[in-house]
Design an enzyme around this catalytic site. Structure first.
Site, mmCIF file in Angstrom:
data_model
loop_
_atom_site.group_PDB
_atom_site.id
_atom_site.type_symbol
_atom_site.label_atom_id
_atom_site.label_comp_id
_atom_site.label_asym_id
_atom_site.label_seq_id
_atom_site.Cartn_x
_atom_site.Cartn_y
_atom_site.Cartn_z
ATOM 1 N N GLU A 66 -31.668 -29.353 2.535
ATOM 2 C CA GLU A 66 -30.923 -30.381 2.960
ATOM 3 C C GLU A 66 -31.686 -31.447 3.597
ATOM 4 O OE1 GLU A 66 -27.718 -30.723 1.783
ATOM 5 O OE2 GLU A 66 -26.733 -28.415 1.739
ATOM 6 N N LYS A 99 -15.929 -32.292 7.688
ATOM 7 C CA LYS A 99 -15.561 -31.098 6.325
ATOM 8 C C LYS A 99 -15.371 -30.069 7.158
ATOM 9 C CE LYS A 99 -17.231 -33.461 2.228
ATOM 10 N NZ LYS A 99 -18.249 -33.413 1.132
ATOM 11 N N HIS A 112 -24.034 -25.626 -6.946
ATOM 12 C CA HIS A 112 -22.752 -25.058 -6.488
ATOM 13 C C HIS A 112 -22.779 -23.874 -7.643
ATOM 14 C CE1 HIS A 112 -20.897 -27.395 -3.419
ATOM 15 N NE2 HIS A 112 -21.453 -26.396 -2.927
ATOM 16 N N ARG A 120 -1.249 -27.772 15.706
ATOM 17 C CA ARG A 120 -1.543 -29.108 15.086
ATOM 18 C C ARG A 120 -2.457 -29.917 15.399
ATOM 19 N NH1 ARG A 120 4.430 -29.394 15.637
ATOM 20 N NH2 ARG A 120 5.392 -28.493 13.547
ATOM 21 N N ARG A 132 -20.114 -41.348 0.423
ATOM 22 C CA ARG A 132 -20.454 -40.026 0.776
ATOM 23 C C ARG A 132 -21.082 -39.128 -0.394
ATOM 24 N NH1 ARG A 132 -17.429 -36.840 5.637
ATOM 25 N NH2 ARG A 132 -18.791 -34.900 5.395
ATOM 26 N N HIS A 186 -26.309 -30.769 -5.815
ATOM 27 C CA HIS A 186 -25.101 -29.652 -5.758
ATOM 28 C C HIS A 186 -24.131 -29.401 -6.967
ATOM 29 C CE1 HIS A 186 -26.060 -30.470 -1.657
ATOM 30 N NE2 HIS A 186 -24.989 -29.535 -0.833
ATOM 31 N N ASN A 197 -24.219 -35.433 -2.262
ATOM 32 C CA ASN A 197 -24.258 -34.022 -3.138
ATOM 33 C C ASN A 197 -25.228 -33.907 -4.156
ATOM 34 O OD1 ASN A 197 -21.498 -32.836 -2.422
ATOM 35 N ND2 ASN A 197 -20.501 -34.785 -3.236
ATOM 36 N N GLU A 208 -15.126 -39.277 1.863
ATOM 37 C CA GLU A 208 -15.909 -39.145 0.393
ATOM 38 C C GLU A 208 -14.981 -39.730 -0.638
ATOM 39 O OE1 GLU A 208 -18.461 -35.373 -1.263
ATOM 40 O OE2 GLU A 208 -16.520 -34.980 -0.608
ATOM 41 N N LYS A 246 -27.432 -39.114 7.547
ATOM 42 C CA LYS A 246 -26.086 -38.313 7.100
ATOM 43 C C LYS A 246 -25.314 -39.155 8.013
ATOM 44 C CE LYS A 246 -23.116 -34.921 6.618
ATOM 45 N NZ LYS A 246 -22.638 -33.811 6.180
ATOM 46 N N HIS A 252 -26.715 -20.869 0.171
ATOM 47 C CA HIS A 252 -26.739 -22.436 -0.325
ATOM 48 C C HIS A 252 -27.815 -22.856 -0.380
ATOM 49 C CE1 HIS A 252 -24.118 -25.912 -0.837
ATOM 50 N NE2 HIS A 252 -24.734 -26.235 0.322
HETATM 51 N N1 GLY Z 1 -21.936 -31.665 2.812
HETATM 52 C C1 GLY Z 1 -21.987 -32.914 2.218
HETATM 53 C C2 GLY Z 1 -21.008 -33.741 2.997
HETATM 54 O O1 GLY Z 1 -20.947 -33.675 4.241
HETATM 55 O O2 GLY Z 1 -20.360 -34.677 2.562
#
Ligand code: GLY
Length: 373
Positions: free
Chosen positions: A193, A151, A260, A129, A249, A256, A253, A245, A235, A272
Site C-alpha cells: 500500500e 471506510k 481482489h 445511531r 479516490r 485492486h 484502487n 469515492e 492518502k 490482502h
Molecule cells: N482503501 C482504499 C480507500 O480508502 O479508498
C-alpha cells in the site's frame, strides 16, 4: 488541504468530520492525555481488539495507561482474522456494548489491524445511531491505508466489505512502535500500500522506498516514521478531495481489480497486501499496452515489490477465466466490463471520461495475466 500542525500531527480538513493523524512512537500516554482534549464524552472508553493482540498484552498496556490517567476503559475482543469480519460478529459486539450499559457517552478505540478498524468503525456508525471512535492501527496495512478515510464495514458471504458505512474517526494514532512485534509476512504485505501511494501520486516517495528498503525492512523506526508521514499525506489529500469515492479516490484502487479477484479466488490464502502486490504489475502492463506507461517502469516497480519480498506472480492454481469472472463483480465494473485504475507514469494516474477507472478489452487483460505467470 492537508496541513501539518506540527512535525508529528497532520490535519485532514473534512468539514465537520475533520480530524488529526498523530505520528510517533509509544503513543499510549498521548492517547490518554488527548481523550479529554478531544471533548469526546469519555465516560466509558471501550477498546475493541482481537485475540492476537490480547495474547501480546498490547491492549492491556493501553488500558493500564488510560486507567493511570483516570479513565475506566473496558476491553472487548474477538478471534483474529478476516473470518471474524461479519455481520454476526458485529451484532454480537453491539449486544456486548449494550450489556455493558454503554450509551452515547462511549468512545470506541479500535486497537488492531484492518479487520478491527473496519468492524469498529461499523459498530461506531450504528451503535445508538452513532458514537465516536479512534483508530490505533497496529499493522503496516492499516497504518498505510484502512485506518484513514472512514471506510468501515463487514464482509458478506459473497463479497468483501459489502455492508458498511462511511464514518470518519475522531483521531488516528499511527504508533510505529506497534510494528515491532508484527509477524514478518504480515509486516511485508502492508508495504504494497505504501508503494502504491508512491506510484499514484508521489515519485519522490517511490524513490524513498527504493533508497531506504534495507532500513524499512529492518524496521528502523525513523525510516518508518518518515515513510508513514509521506504516504499518509498522499492518502489524506485524496480523501479530503473525494471522501465518498465519487471520483479521485478510485486511484487508491490501483492493483485492486486483479488483486481482489486473486484474493477471493485464493480463498484468502494470500494476504490482502500480497494480492495488491500481485495486482499492481498486472495493472501496469495493461497501462503499458493501452496508454503508454513506460515499459522500464513496469520493471522498476516489479523489482521494488520483489525487493520487499512481495509476490508479483499470479498463482497457477487460479485460472485467467476465474480472475476475469471475479473482476466483473468488482465495484468499479460498469456495463458488464471490468475497469482498471491505470497510471500514465509513476506519480500520475490516467483519467478516462472524467473517471479514474478505465474499461479494458478482455484480450489485453489476458495478455497481462499471461505475463504475470
Ligand atoms: N482503501 C482504499 C480507500 O480508502 O479508498
Amino acid at each position: 488541504m492537508v496541513e501539518w500542525i506540527d512535525p508529528n500531527r497532520m490535519h485532514l480538513d473534512l468539514g465537520k468530520d475533520s480530524y488529526d493523524i498523530v505520528f510517533g512512537k509509544d503513543l499510549n500516554s498521548t492517547v490518554a492525555d488527548e481523550l479529554e482534549e478531544l471533548k469526546l464524552n469519555t465516560h466509558r472508553p471501550v477498546i475493541l481488539t482481537d485475540s492476537n493482540l490480547i495474547r501480546l498484552g498490547l491492549p492491556q498496556a493501553l488500558q493500564a495507561t488510560l486507567e493511570e490517567k483516570g479513565h475506566a476503559p473496558i476491553i472487548l475482543d474477538f478471534p483474529a482474522g478476516e473470518r471474524s469480519k461479519n455481520w454476526q460478529r458485529a451484532g454480537d459486539l453491539l449486544e456486548q456494548l449494550a450489556d455493558h450499559g454503554c450509551g452515547r457517552d462511549t468512545v470506541l478505540i479500535a486497537f488492531g489491524g484492518g479487520v478491527v478498524g473496519d468492524m469498529s468503525g461499523f459498530i461506531a456508525a450504528t451503535y445508538t445511531r452513532g458514537i465516536p471512535y479512534i483508530q490505533i492501527p497496529t499493522t503496516v496495512l492499516s497504518q498505510a491505508d484502512s485506518s484513514i478515510g472512514g471506510k468501515t464495514g463487514v464482509d458478506l458471504r459473497r463479497a468483501k466489505n459489502a455492508a458498511g458505512a462511511f464514518k470518519q474517526p475522531a483521531r488516528v494514532y499511527v504508533d510505529i512502535s506497534l510494528l515491532k512485534t508484527l509477524p514478518y509476512r504480515e509486516y511485508v504485505s502492508g508495504m504494497a500500500e505504501h508503494i502504491k501511494h508512491g506510484i499514484i501520486q508521489d515519485p519522490s516517495l517511490f524513490d524513498f522506498l527504493e533508497a531506504n528498503r534495507y532500513r524499512i525492512l529492518e524496521r528502523d523506526l525513523e525510516a518508518l516514521l518518515e515513510m508513514s508521514k509521506r504516504s499518509l499525506q498522499i492518502k489524506g489529500r485524496v480523501v479530503e478531495i473525494d471522501p465518498h469515492e465519487k471520483g479521485l479516490r478510485r486511484i487508491l484502487n490501483l492493483g485492486h481489480t486483479a488483486g481482489h479477484a486473486i484474493e477471493s479466488a485464493s480463498g484468502y490464502e494470500r494476504l490482502h497486501g500480497e494480492c495488491v502486490s500481485t495486482g499492481i504489475p498486472i495493472a501496469l502492463r495493461i497501462a503499458r499496452d493501452t496508454i503508454g506507461f513506460p515499459a522500464e517502469d513496469v520493471q522498476r516497480v516489479t523489482r521494488l515489490l520483489n525487493q520487499y519480498g512481495l509476490p508479483v506472480t499470479t498463482p497457477n492454481s487460479i485460472s485467467d477465466d476465474e480472475i476475469i469472472r471475479i473482476t466483473l463483480l468488482d465495484k468499479k465494473a460498469k456495463g458488464g466490463k471490468a475497469r482498471y485504475c491505470l497510471p500514465k507514469a509513476i506519480g500520475q494516474m490516467h483519467e478516462f471520461n472524467g473517471e479514474y477507472a478505465t474499461p479494458v478489452p478482455e484480450e489485453i487483460v489476458r495478455a497481462a495475466l499471461l505475463e504475470s505467470r
